[in-house]
Design an enzyme around this catalytic site. Sequence first.
Site, short mmCIF file in Angstrom:
data_model
loop_
_atom_site.label_atom_id
_atom_site.label_comp_id
_atom_site.label_asym_id
_atom_site.label_seq_id
_atom_site.Cartn_x
_atom_site.Cartn_y
_atom_site.Cartn_z
N ASN A 116 34.27 46.45 40.08
CA ASN A 116 33.81 46.32 38.69
C ASN A 116 34.58 47.26 37.74
OD1 ASN A 116 30.69 46.66 36.76
ND2 ASN A 116 32.29 45.15 36.54
N CYS A 171 33.41 41.30 40.90
CA CYS A 171 34.55 41.63 41.76
C CYS A 171 34.13 42.74 42.72
CB CYS A 171 35.78 42.00 40.94
SG CYS A 171 35.60 43.48 39.92
N ASP A 198 43.52 40.99 43.75
CA ASP A 198 43.08 42.34 43.40
C ASP A 198 44.30 43.12 42.89
OD1 ASP A 198 42.24 44.92 43.32
OD2 ASP A 198 41.26 44.89 45.28
N CYS A 205 38.41 46.51 37.49
CA CYS A 205 39.66 45.81 37.14
C CYS A 205 39.41 44.37 36.69
CB CYS A 205 40.64 45.81 38.31
SG CYS A 205 41.19 47.46 38.80
N ARG A 206 39.04 43.49 37.63
CA ARG A 206 38.98 42.07 37.31
C ARG A 206 37.73 41.65 36.55
NH1 ARG A 206 39.81 40.41 43.42
NH2 ARG A 206 38.65 42.37 43.54
N SER A 207 36.55 42.00 37.06
CA SER A 207 35.33 41.49 36.40
C SER A 207 35.10 42.06 35.00
CB SER A 207 34.10 41.63 37.30
OG SER A 207 33.83 42.97 37.63
P1 4NP Z 1 38.30 45.28 41.14
O1 4NP Z 1 39.49 46.14 41.75
O2 4NP Z 1 37.49 44.79 42.33
O3 4NP Z 1 39.01 44.16 40.45
O4 4NP Z 1 37.53 46.19 40.23
C1 4NP Z 1 39.32 47.20 42.64
C2 4NP Z 1 38.91 48.42 42.18
C3 4NP Z 1 38.77 49.47 43.06
C4 4NP Z 1 39.02 49.29 44.40
C5 4NP Z 1 39.42 48.05 44.87
C6 4NP Z 1 39.55 47.01 43.99
N1 4NP Z 1 38.91 50.38 45.31
O5 4NP Z 1 39.17 50.19 46.49
O6 4NP Z 1 38.50 51.48 44.89
#
Ligand code: 4NP
Length: 154
Positions: free
Chosen positions: A10, A7, A123, A12-14
């Site tokens: 790294n 993602c 997201d 939240c989703r992955s």
């Molecule tokens: P992820 O979510 O890609 O599912 O881990 C996010 C985590 C952090 C951010 C964006 C999405 N950020 O902008 O910091």
Amino acid sequence: MRLLMVCLGNICRSPLAEGIMKAKAKKYNIDIEVDSAGTAAYHVGEMPDSRSMEVAFKNGIDLSDQRARKFQTSDFDRFDKILAMDRYNFSDLAAKARNGSDSAKIEMILNKTSPGENRDVPDPYYGGKDGFDKVYKMLDDACEVIAQEIASGS
Ligand code: 4NP
């Protein structure tokens, strides 16, 4: 089979996809290696987001050993399949591919449950907790399909 979940951050989703896929490997007694990474470096070294940890824990999955890392080109050598959470992750990965063999490893994870539709795992970072429940369900369904495919040898 070595699978990498990818993602943006790294956190939240992955990490959820990694934890769920490891649980499926146990459930189906399949021998796979699973890891996760982000296309961005903002959160490198951090534990998964507390909301991802919570929804995983509710479902019997512990993500606390995971630490965020950034995707590296050498991951194309280390993994057989690289599963992107959304279209942005997919295009970032595609831009890093060195050849057709690398590109062929990249897939949109929700194409496992909605073939050919290229749907995004939304997201959930800036939203509420319900977003994490929805993401959990989407990833659980997709990982179930992946596990069944591997277990049946297809
Ligand atoms: P992820 O979510 O890609 O599912 O881990 C996010 C985590 C952090 C951010 C964006 C999405 N950020 O902008 O910091």
